[in-house]
Each structure stands twice: as structure tokens, then as C-alpha cells.
Design an enzyme around this catalytic site. Structure first.
Site, PDB file in Angstrom:
ATOM      1  N   GLY A  17      -9.009   1.632   6.018  1.00 13.00           N
ATOM      2  CA  GLY A  17      -8.193   0.799   6.891  1.00 13.00           C
ATOM      3  C   GLY A  17      -7.313   1.694   7.745  1.00 13.00           C
ATOM      4  CE  LYS A  23      -1.649   8.536   4.925  1.00  9.96           C
ATOM      5  NZ  LYS A  23      -2.717   7.542   4.599  1.00  9.96           N
ATOM      6  CB  THR A  29      -4.368  -3.042   1.020  1.00 11.30           C
ATOM      7  OG1 THR A  29      -4.339  -2.318   2.248  1.00 11.30           O
ATOM      8  CG2 THR A  29      -3.006  -3.638   0.724  1.00 11.30           C
ATOM      9  CG  ASN A  31      -8.382  -2.305   4.965  1.00 10.92           C
ATOM     10  OD1 ASN A  31      -7.640  -1.679   4.209  1.00 10.92           O
ATOM     11  ND2 ASN A  31      -7.934  -2.893   6.046  1.00 10.92           N
ATOM     12  CD  GLU A  81      -4.601  -4.652   5.258  1.00  7.04           C
ATOM     13  OE1 GLU A  81      -3.925  -3.973   4.453  1.00  7.04           O
ATOM     14  OE2 GLU A  81      -4.342  -4.732   6.468  1.00  7.04           O
ATOM     15  CG  HIS A  86      -5.804  -1.212 -12.357  1.00  8.57           C
ATOM     16  ND1 HIS A  86      -5.525  -1.140 -13.705  1.00  8.57           N
ATOM     17  CD2 HIS A  86      -6.667  -0.194 -12.095  1.00  8.57           C
ATOM     18  CE1 HIS A  86      -6.207  -0.131 -14.225  1.00  8.57           C
ATOM     19  NE2 HIS A  86      -6.908   0.459 -13.270  1.00  8.57           N
ATOM     20  CE1 TYR A  93     -10.398   3.769   2.033  1.00  8.28           C
ATOM     21  CE2 TYR A  93     -10.252   6.100   1.452  1.00  8.28           C
ATOM     22  CZ  TYR A  93      -9.669   4.933   1.912  1.00  8.28           C
ATOM     23  OH  TYR A  93      -8.342   4.942   2.261  1.00  8.28           O
ATOM     24  CE  LYS A 109       8.461 -14.515   4.235  1.00  9.56           C
ATOM     25  NZ  LYS A 109       8.122 -15.348   3.083  1.00  9.56           N
TER      26      LYS A 109
END
Length: 157
Positions: A17, A23, A29, A31, A81, A86, A93, A109
């Protein structure tokens, strides 16, 4: 457009992603590739969802998922995402991620600050954990969907 699509079963390859999650937020997450995102129901509401996730043939973990419009693409492309609740030792990837989206937490939001965003995500995670402990949600953790046929890799789907 939220509930009638749930639970929603989805599986696909994990791609790189924008690298913001890990970072800036300390909340990594995963993607999905564009093809997987495009296979989502077009009218599914954007926002934050909870459910179950499994990488490859690994264990099934609780997860929080965000479906949103990516400002980088001038709102043409949705991004999906998944934050798996865990700690993984390394990136995954190219692995197959299988998810079941079980329920909806809140709409998207905007936040005034990074801190506000981080605390909202922490609250989403807590809410997901609570919801997924309910018996009717817990049973999806055991769904056969999560048992990939032996030897199923990215190459031959």
C-alpha cells in the site's frame, strides 16, 4: 448499503500500500490488489468494519477493516485495508489473505490530528474485539472458508 452484504467473504493477494499505516500510525494494514477491491459490491458503505482474517494457511485472527475513498486517486478508487489484530514478525506481501467481514462499526470521518485518528482506530479495535467474542460472530472464525486447499498459492487461482 451496509448490512445486506454481510457477512462478506473475500480472498486475495496482499500488495504494497502507501506504507502509511505502519510508519505514521504504528498500525500496519494489509492492502488487497485492485482486482479484489473492484470485486467488492459497489454500493457497500464506506467506513470501518470488523471480522476475521487469515494469512495463507495461518491462524484466524480478529481484524478491523476500512473501506474508503483514496484521496490520492481523486476519489475514483476505493481502498480496502485490513488491520489484523495480531503481531506478525514479518511482512506478508504476495501471500493470500482471506477475510470475512462480519459487522459495521462506523462511517468514515475526518480527524483534526494524527492523535485523534490513532485513538479512534484504537477504539475501533476494542469494539471489534468485543463484537467478535459474541457467539454468533465467533462461529465464523471456524468457517471452512479459512481452510485453503493444500498447495493453493497465488499462482494457480
Amino acid at each position: 448499503g451496509v448490512m445486506r452484504h454481510l457477512p462478506y467473504f473475500c480472498r486475495g493477494e496482499v500488495v504494497k500500500g502507501f506504507g502509511r499505516g505502519s510508519k505514521e500510525l504504528g498500525i500496519p494494514t494489509a492492502n488487497f490488489s485492485e482486482q479484489v477491491v473492484e470485486s467488492f459490491p459497489p454500493d457497500i458503505s464506506t467506513g470501518i468494519y470488523y471480522g476475521w482474517a487469515c494469512v495463507g494457511n495461518g491462524d484466524v485472527h480478529k481484524m478491523v477493516l476500512s473501506i474508503g475513498w483514496n484521496p490520492f486517486y481523486k476519489n475514483i478508487k476505493k481502498s480496502v485495508e485490513t488491520h489484523i489484530i495480531h503481531t506478525f514478525k514479518e511482512d506478508f506481501y504476495g501471500e493470500i489473505l482471506s477475510i470475512v467481514i462480519v459487522g459495521y462499526i462506523r462511517p468514515e470521518k475526518n480527524f483534526d490530528s494524527l492523535d485523534a485518528l490513532i485513538s479512534a482506530i484504537q477504539e475501533d479495535i476494542e469494539e471489534a474485539k468485543r463484537q467478535l467474542d459474541l457467539p454468533e460472530h465467533l462461529k465464523l472464525k471456524e468457517d471452512n472458508f479459512f481452510h485453503l486447499p493444500e498447495g493453493k498459492t497465488v499462482k494457480n487461482h
